[in-house]
Scaffold this motif. Structure first.
Motif, PDB file in Angstrom:
ATOM      1  N   GLU A 128       0.864  -1.186   0.000  1.00 50.57           N
ATOM      2  CA  GLU A 128       0.000   0.000   0.000  1.00 50.57           C
ATOM      3  C   GLU A 128       0.895   1.228   0.000  1.00 50.57           C
ATOM      4  OE1 GLU A 128      -4.022   1.092  -0.406  1.00 50.57           O
ATOM      5  OE2 GLU A 128      -3.201  -0.928  -0.097  1.00 50.57           O
ATOM      6  N   ILE A 129       0.588   2.167  -0.889  1.00 51.17           N
ATOM      7  CA  ILE A 129       1.454   3.324  -1.098  1.00 51.17           C
ATOM      8  C   ILE A 129       0.641   4.602  -0.913  1.00 51.17           C
ATOM      9  CG2 ILE A 129       3.007   4.470  -2.730  1.00 51.17           C
ATOM     10  CD1 ILE A 129       2.916   1.637  -4.226  1.00 51.17           C
ATOM     11  N   ALA A 130       1.080   5.442   0.001  1.00 54.23           N
ATOM     12  CA  ALA A 130       0.405   6.721   0.243  1.00 54.23           C
ATOM     13  C   ALA A 130       0.927   7.783  -0.732  1.00 54.23           C
ATOM     14  CB  ALA A 130       0.626   7.176   1.682  1.00 54.23           C
ATOM     15  N   PHE A 131       0.136   8.836  -0.891  1.00 57.15           N
ATOM     16  CA  PHE A 131       0.500   9.972  -1.734  1.00 57.15           C
ATOM     17  C   PHE A 131       0.671   9.586  -3.202  1.00 57.15           C
ATOM     18  CE2 PHE A 131       2.236  10.753   2.542  1.00 57.15           C
ATOM     19  CZ  PHE A 131       1.477  11.870   2.897  1.00 57.15           C
ATOM     20  N   THR A 132      -0.242   8.799  -3.699  1.00 60.45           N
ATOM     21  CA  THR A 132      -0.236   8.507  -5.133  1.00 60.45           C
ATOM     22  C   THR A 132      -1.643   8.682  -5.687  1.00 60.45           C
ATOM     23  OG1 THR A 132       0.237   6.857  -6.838  1.00 60.45           O
ATOM     24  CG2 THR A 132      -0.594   6.018  -4.761  1.00 60.45           C
ATOM     25  N   GLY A 304      -8.461  12.485   8.498  1.00 59.64           N
ATOM     26  CA  GLY A 304      -7.251  12.825   7.769  1.00 59.64           C
ATOM     27  C   GLY A 304      -6.789  11.700   6.871  1.00 59.64           C
ATOM     28  N   SER A 305      -6.844  11.926   5.564  1.00 60.12           N
ATOM     29  CA  SER A 305      -6.448  10.896   4.616  1.00 60.12           C
ATOM     30  C   SER A 305      -5.677  11.528   3.469  1.00 60.12           C
ATOM     31  CB  SER A 305      -7.675  10.158   4.076  1.00 60.12           C
ATOM     32  OG  SER A 305      -7.295   9.120   3.179  1.00 60.12           O
ATOM     33  N   VAL A 306      -5.027  10.694   2.691  1.00 61.77           N
ATOM     34  CA  VAL A 306      -4.321  11.152   1.490  1.00 61.77           C
ATOM     35  C   VAL A 306      -4.667  10.194   0.359  1.00 61.77           C
ATOM     36  CG1 VAL A 306      -2.410  12.141   2.817  1.00 61.77           C
ATOM     37  CG2 VAL A 306      -2.262   9.771   2.019  1.00 61.77           C
ATOM     38  N   PRO A 307      -4.538  10.635  -0.873  1.00 56.33           N
ATOM     39  CA  PRO A 307      -4.711   9.695  -1.979  1.00 56.33           C
ATOM     40  C   PRO A 307      -3.708   8.551  -1.850  1.00 56.33           C
ATOM     41  CG  PRO A 307      -4.690  11.950  -2.790  1.00 56.33           C
ATOM     42  CD  PRO A 307      -4.284  12.011  -1.351  1.00 56.33           C
ATOM     43  N   HIS A 308      -4.181   7.326  -2.049  1.00 56.56           N
ATOM     44  CA  HIS A 308      -3.293   6.174  -1.895  1.00 56.56           C
ATOM     45  C   HIS A 308      -3.814   5.021  -2.741  1.00 56.56           C
ATOM     46  CE1 HIS A 308      -6.463   5.629   1.107  1.00 56.56           C
ATOM     47  NE2 HIS A 308      -6.184   4.336   1.130  1.00 56.56           N
ATOM     48  N   GLY A 309      -2.994   4.000  -2.873  1.00 59.72           N
ATOM     49  CA  GLY A 309      -3.378   2.831  -3.653  1.00 59.72           C
ATOM     50  C   GLY A 309      -2.474   1.662  -3.324  1.00 59.72           C
ATOM     51  N   GLY A 310      -2.857   0.498  -3.811  1.00 60.00           N
ATOM     52  CA  GLY A 310      -2.064  -0.686  -3.507  1.00 60.00           C
ATOM     53  C   GLY A 310      -2.425  -1.851  -4.395  1.00 60.00           C
TER      54      GLY A 310
END
Length: 343
Positions: A128-132, A304-310
């Motif tokens: 899982e990768i944050a800030f994408t 509080g969240s950021v765009p992320h994906g995995g």
């Protein structure tokens, strides 16, 4: 390979299977090293969970033997608990604290299948990768992971890989070299459907827009696109779970999801951008009747969240792809599948 499968306590003594186990061990090291060198934090996600991540309902429920239940709570835990089908949702929790996380462990599917592609217990590599905000970021990690792990195996397990290629899959080494040399192809789901519909091959399953791609479709698409790994992106929104990000495109409503298809196997990896917009996620969960059981998931966005994906990669399918083994039961030390749990 098929004959010794009935002797799980002895087959590790054969040349082919001992080579497989050394390769499997080294592949584990290669994958761990890849993520460590990239700065990922390893998370030990739970084997027992109350979440059905995939939403498919193919779950093993966990209850102790001889448990004295009472009418107020018949379960050992306060809620029904299951063997995990994926560590993704737990990784999403951790992606709110770290920019990149991964897990590598057993997963379980109660799918009554004895096919060459399915196991009841298998291993998954999930990240899982944050800030994408781009599927390109996910595809880059998938391709780099695949190539780095494979190059490691060819360097550190050359004799074992050569033995399996020579006696079981004699054409596989050329295929592996091609996959390492070529950049992976990318097509959209819509393009994939157009390719399938325009082909002269008679498929068993439907090839209309909106259908789920089956193994026969996946293998055909890979061959059609040069017999190298192929990314298929932007699937119909209704085909993907609640967490897949809505592309909000018309007239074809799609989700920002991606599958990696590989020669001889079909789907190897599946991933998506995650829906970080609270209002859209709330609507999707409400439509599925899941807003109560996934209230904690909504809180990840509220607080509080950021765009992320995995994505997740099937470890046994990866080994099949590299070694050219047709049956997934031959790349795991002790195979568990429907009506079979030897040893």
């Amino acid at each position: 390979m098929e004959y010794v499968r009935q002797f799980p306590h002895l087959r590790c003594r054969t040349n082919a299977f001992s080579s497989l186990l050394r390769i499997r061990s080294e592949a584990t090291t290669a994958i761990q090293s890849f993520f460590r060198d990239k700065g990922y934090v390893q998370i030990h996600t739970p084997v027992i969970t109350s979440n059905d991540c995939e939403g498919a309902g193919e779950l093993f429920q966990v209850e102790p033997t001889g448990h004295d239940s009472d009418d107020s709570n018949p379960h050992f835990f306060s809620v029904p608990a299951y063997l995990t089908v994926s560590g993704q949702l737990h990784l999403e929790v951790m992606a709110g604290a770290f920019s990149a996380v991964y897990t590598f462990g057993p997963t379980f599917r109660a799918e009554k299948s004895q096919s060459r592609r399915h196991l009841a217990e298998f291993y998954m590599v999930e990240a899982e990768i944050a800030f994408t905000e781009s599927l390109d970021d996910l595809m880059k990690v998938m391709e780099n992971l695949f190539k780095a792990a494979t190059e490691h195996l060819l360097s550190f397990c050359a004799e074992d890989v050569e033995l399996l290629h020579k006696y079981i899959a004699p054409e596989q080494r050329d295929q592996v070299d091609l996959m390492l040399k070529r950049k992976f192809n990318v097509i959209s789901y819509t393009e994939a459907i157009d390719i399938l519909k325009s082909s002269s091959q008679n498929f068993t399953f439907s090839t209309e827009w909106g259908c789920d791609l089956q193994t026969e479709h996946e293998k055909f698409l890979v061959k059609h696109c040069g017999n190298v790994p192929l990314f298929v992106i932007n699937y119909p929104y209704e085909l993907k779970p609640f967490y897949a990000r809505d592309n909000q495109d018309q007239p074809n409503h799609t989700a920002a999801a991606v599958d990696l298809l590989v020669p001889g196997v079909g789907e190897l990896c599946g991933g998506s951008l995650r829906e970080e917009r609270l209002n859209l996620l709330s609507q999707r969960l409400a439509q599925a009747g899941l807003q109560d059981s996934y209230a904690w998931y909504l809180q990840l966005r509220e607080f509080g969240s950021v765009p992320h994906g995995g994505f997740g990669m099937g470890f046994e399918r990866y080994l099949q792809c590299i070694l050219g083994l047709n049956n997934i039961k031959d790349v795991i030390p002790f195979a568990r599948f429907s009506h079979s749990c030897l040893l």
